[in-house]
Design a protein around this motif. Structure first.
Motif, PDB file in Angstrom:
ATOM      1  N   ARG A  62      47.975  31.454  25.118  1.00 17.19           N
ATOM      2  CA  ARG A  62      46.639  32.046  25.133  1.00 17.19           C
ATOM      3  C   ARG A  62      45.801  31.521  26.293  1.00 17.19           C
ATOM      4  NH1 ARG A  62      45.549  30.888  18.843  1.00 17.19           N
ATOM      5  NH2 ARG A  62      46.526  32.732  17.914  1.00 17.19           N
ATOM      6  N   SER A  63      45.919  30.238  26.559  1.00 17.43           N
ATOM      7  CA  SER A  63      45.107  29.639  27.616  1.00 17.43           C
ATOM      8  C   SER A  63      45.471  30.184  28.995  1.00 17.43           C
ATOM      9  CB  SER A  63      45.266  28.109  27.588  1.00 17.43           C
ATOM     10  OG  SER A  63      44.826  27.593  26.347  1.00 17.43           O
ATOM     11  N   LEU A  64      46.705  30.630  29.167  1.00 11.05           N
ATOM     12  CA  LEU A  64      47.143  31.229  30.429  1.00 11.05           C
ATOM     13  C   LEU A  64      46.888  32.737  30.482  1.00 11.05           C
ATOM     14  CD1 LEU A  64      50.583  29.402  30.723  1.00 11.05           C
ATOM     15  CD2 LEU A  64      48.672  29.094  32.299  1.00 11.05           C
ATOM     16  N   SER A  65      46.800  33.359  29.311  1.00 12.81           N
ATOM     17  CA  SER A  65      46.846  34.818  29.221  1.00 12.81           C
ATOM     18  C   SER A  65      45.786  35.567  30.022  1.00 12.81           C
ATOM     19  CB  SER A  65      46.776  35.247  27.754  1.00 12.81           C
ATOM     20  OG  SER A  65      47.956  34.865  27.091  1.00 12.81           O
ATOM     21  N   PRO A  66      44.488  35.214  29.925  1.00 15.23           N
ATOM     22  CA  PRO A  66      43.496  36.005  30.669  1.00 15.23           C
ATOM     23  C   PRO A  66      43.730  36.014  32.172  1.00 15.23           C
ATOM     24  CG  PRO A  66      42.432  34.673  28.979  1.00 15.23           C
ATOM     25  CD  PRO A  66      43.855  34.210  29.062  1.00 15.23           C
ATOM     26  N   SER A  67      44.325  34.950  32.694  1.00 15.26           N
ATOM     27  CA  SER A  67      44.596  34.882  34.140  1.00 15.26           C
ATOM     28  C   SER A  67      45.758  35.767  34.558  1.00 15.26           C
ATOM     29  CB  SER A  67      44.905  33.430  34.544  1.00 15.26           C
ATOM     30  OG  SER A  67      43.806  32.589  34.300  1.00 15.26           O
ATOM     31  N   LEU A  68      46.568  36.205  33.591  1.00 14.09           N
ATOM     32  CA  LEU A  68      47.796  36.937  33.908  1.00 14.09           C
ATOM     33  C   LEU A  68      47.837  38.304  33.240  1.00 14.09           C
ATOM     34  CD1 LEU A  68      50.250  33.914  33.504  1.00 14.09           C
ATOM     35  CD2 LEU A  68      49.365  34.871  35.648  1.00 14.09           C
ATOM     36  N   LEU A  69      46.674  38.825  32.879  1.00 19.70           N
ATOM     37  CA  LEU A  69      46.620  40.094  32.152  1.00 19.70           C
ATOM     38  C   LEU A  69      47.244  41.240  32.934  1.00 19.70           C
ATOM     39  CD1 LEU A  69      45.555  41.277  29.478  1.00 19.70           C
ATOM     40  CD2 LEU A  69      43.463  41.899  30.707  1.00 19.70           C
ATOM     41  N   GLU A  70      47.225  41.152  34.264  1.00 18.11           N
ATOM     42  CA  GLU A  70      47.797  42.221  35.094  1.00 18.11           C
ATOM     43  C   GLU A  70      49.302  42.385  34.871  1.00 18.11           C
ATOM     44  OE1 GLU A  70      47.961  40.645  39.413  1.00 18.11           O
ATOM     45  OE2 GLU A  70      46.805  39.171  38.283  1.00 18.11           O
ATOM     46  N   PHE A  71      49.939  41.369  34.269  1.00 19.21           N
ATOM     47  CA  PHE A  71      51.382  41.418  34.013  1.00 19.21           C
ATOM     48  C   PHE A  71      51.696  41.772  32.561  1.00 19.21           C
ATOM     49  CE2 PHE A  71      50.581  38.364  37.423  1.00 19.21           C
ATOM     50  CZ  PHE A  71      51.353  38.895  38.441  1.00 19.21           C
ATOM     51  N   LEU A  72      50.712  42.255  31.828  1.00 20.04           N
ATOM     52  CA  LEU A  72      50.887  42.547  30.401  1.00 20.04           C
ATOM     53  C   LEU A  72      52.057  43.497  30.151  1.00 20.04           C
ATOM     54  CD1 LEU A  72      50.031  42.538  27.428  1.00 20.04           C
ATOM     55  CD2 LEU A  72      48.290  44.252  27.994  1.00 20.04           C
ATOM     56  N   ASP A  73      52.141  44.587  30.898  1.00 16.64           N
ATOM     57  CA  ASP A  73      53.196  45.575  30.662  1.00 16.64           C
ATOM     58  C   ASP A  73      54.590  44.975  30.851  1.00 16.64           C
ATOM     59  OD1 ASP A  73      51.397  47.534  29.998  1.00 16.64           O
ATOM     60  OD2 ASP A  73      51.371  48.455  31.982  1.00 16.64           O
ATOM     61  N   THR A  74      54.718  44.060  31.799  1.00 22.25           N
ATOM     62  CA  THR A  74      56.020  43.407  32.028  1.00 22.25           C
ATOM     63  C   THR A  74      56.452  42.635  30.796  1.00 22.25           C
ATOM     64  OG1 THR A  74      55.579  43.205  34.398  1.00 22.25           O
ATOM     65  CG2 THR A  74      57.251  41.744  33.466  1.00 22.25           C
ATOM     66  N   TYR A  75      55.536  41.902  30.202  1.00 21.36           N
ATOM     67  CA  TYR A  75      55.873  41.104  29.020  1.00 21.36           C
ATOM     68  C   TYR A  75      56.060  41.982  27.786  1.00 21.36           C
ATOM     69  CZ  TYR A  75      55.119  36.851  31.681  1.00 21.36           C
ATOM     70  OH  TYR A  75      55.245  35.836  32.609  1.00 21.36           O
ATOM     71  N   LYS A  76      55.321  43.065  27.693  1.00 17.85           N
ATOM     72  CA  LYS A  76      55.501  43.990  26.574  1.00 17.85           C
ATOM     73  C   LYS A  76      56.904  44.594  26.589  1.00 17.85           C
ATOM     74  CE  LYS A  76      52.358  47.166  25.968  1.00 17.85           C
ATOM     75  NZ  LYS A  76      51.350  48.191  26.340  1.00 17.85           N
ATOM     76  N   GLY A  77      57.426  44.868  27.776  1.00 15.91           N
ATOM     77  CA  GLY A  77      58.719  45.530  27.887  1.00 15.91           C
ATOM     78  C   GLY A  77      59.907  44.597  27.897  1.00 15.91           C
ATOM     79  N   SER A  78      59.676  43.306  27.720  1.00 18.10           N
ATOM     80  CA  SER A  78      60.773  42.340  27.792  1.00 18.10           C
ATOM     81  C   SER A  78      61.628  42.357  26.530  1.00 18.10           C
ATOM     82  CB  SER A  78      60.198  40.935  28.006  1.00 18.10           C
ATOM     83  OG  SER A  78      61.235  39.972  27.951  1.00 18.10           O
ATOM     84  N   GLY A  79      62.895  42.015  26.698  1.00 19.21           N
ATOM     85  CA  GLY A  79      63.794  41.875  25.557  1.00 19.21           C
ATOM     86  C   GLY A  79      63.715  40.509  24.913  1.00 19.21           C
ATOM     87  N   SER A  80      62.942  39.620  25.493  1.00 20.91           N
ATOM     88  CA  SER A  80      62.784  38.265  24.969  1.00 20.91           C
ATOM     89  C   SER A  80      61.663  38.220  23.945  1.00 20.91           C
ATOM     90  CB  SER A  80      62.475  37.305  26.123  1.00 20.91           C
ATOM     91  OG  SER A  80      61.816  36.141  25.671  1.00 20.91           O
TER      92      SER A  80
END
Length: 243
Positions: free
Chosen positions: A135-153
């Motif tokens: 969470r503490s990192l998340s707002p700084s990396l919101l532009e990569f949200l779709d990448t993490y949503k589509g991950s198999g991990s």
């Protein structure tokens, strides 16, 4: 006489104009080896500064995880938001890549814990520690949200959930609803928290909130229909959204 005065004035002006550049040139010439060495050291000095900044971010993440370790509910706290805001400032100097590496490390750590630790309080506390840091990192990396949503991990999908928890306007109700059918209870519990934060947020439109409540009703049916003991913590969060 006037001509001589004008000539002397002109000569003085020329000498004045070239004196400083000449002095700088001679200084550079005399100390060229030292200057060259100093210039060559600039990249390594910048790297050391960046390394120190990354270490500072890692310290921030450890501190916020330590501060929240007694919170069994695992909800977003003001302290987590403050740390996230400080890391966003650090991003101006660091850029995204070092923060992405740190988030990916947390994703891998989550996957490792899921594989190697038996289900129980110890594993849940360890995984909660990870999501707090995500969470503490998340707002700084919101532009990569779709990448993490589509991950198999699973760890990467948890990172996407953490982003939606911290930035409710980014919540994707349909994607969060699918967590209740394809991911383990720890992740869909946090998906429920993301949906709750979105409904409570003033940054989310009423139209979207209505869609979220519909997704919550369907998710609640899914959780209650489990053959094994349902996850009562998740049920409690979901019911609070539509009550």
């Amino acid at each position: 006489m006037d001509n001589w005065a004008k000539l002397l004035t002109a000569v003085a002006a020329v000498l004045s104009a070239v004196a400083w550049p000449l002095a700088l040139f001679l200084t550079a010439l005399l100390f060229r080896d030292a200057l060259r060495s100093a210039i060559e050291r600039i990249p390594s000095m910048l790297d050391r500064v960046k390394t120190a900044s990354i270490a500072g971010v890692q310290v921030e993440l450890e501190r916020v995880a330590d501060a929240e370790k007694k919170d069994k509910a695992g909800k977003v706290t003001p302290n987590q938001k403050e740390v996230a805001a400080r890391i966003m400032v650090e991003k101006n100097d660091l850029g995204s890549q070092p923060l992405l590496k740190e988030l990916d490390r947390l994703c891998l750590e989550f996957d490792r814990l899921r594989r190697n630790l038996p289900s129980g309080d110890i594993r849940t506390r360890a995984m909660t520690r990870i999501v707090v840091q995500m969470r503490s990192l998340s707002p700084s990396l919101l532009e990569f949200l779709d990448t993490y949503k589509g991950s198999g991990s699973q760890g990467s999908r948890l990172a996407a959930v953490a982003m939606m928890q911290m930035v409710p306007a980014s919540a994707d109700p349909e994607w969060l609803e699918r967590r209740f059918t394809s991911d383990p209870p720890f992740i869909f519990y946090h998906a429920a928290l993301a949906l709750q934060n979105a409904v409570d947020s003033t940054d989310v439109s009423e139209k979207k909130k209505r869609g979220i409540r519909e997704a919550v009703r369907r998710a609640l049916e899914i959780v209650k229909s489990f053959n094994d003991t349902p996850d009562y913590s998740t049920i409690e969060v979901l019911e609070s959204i539509i009550s």
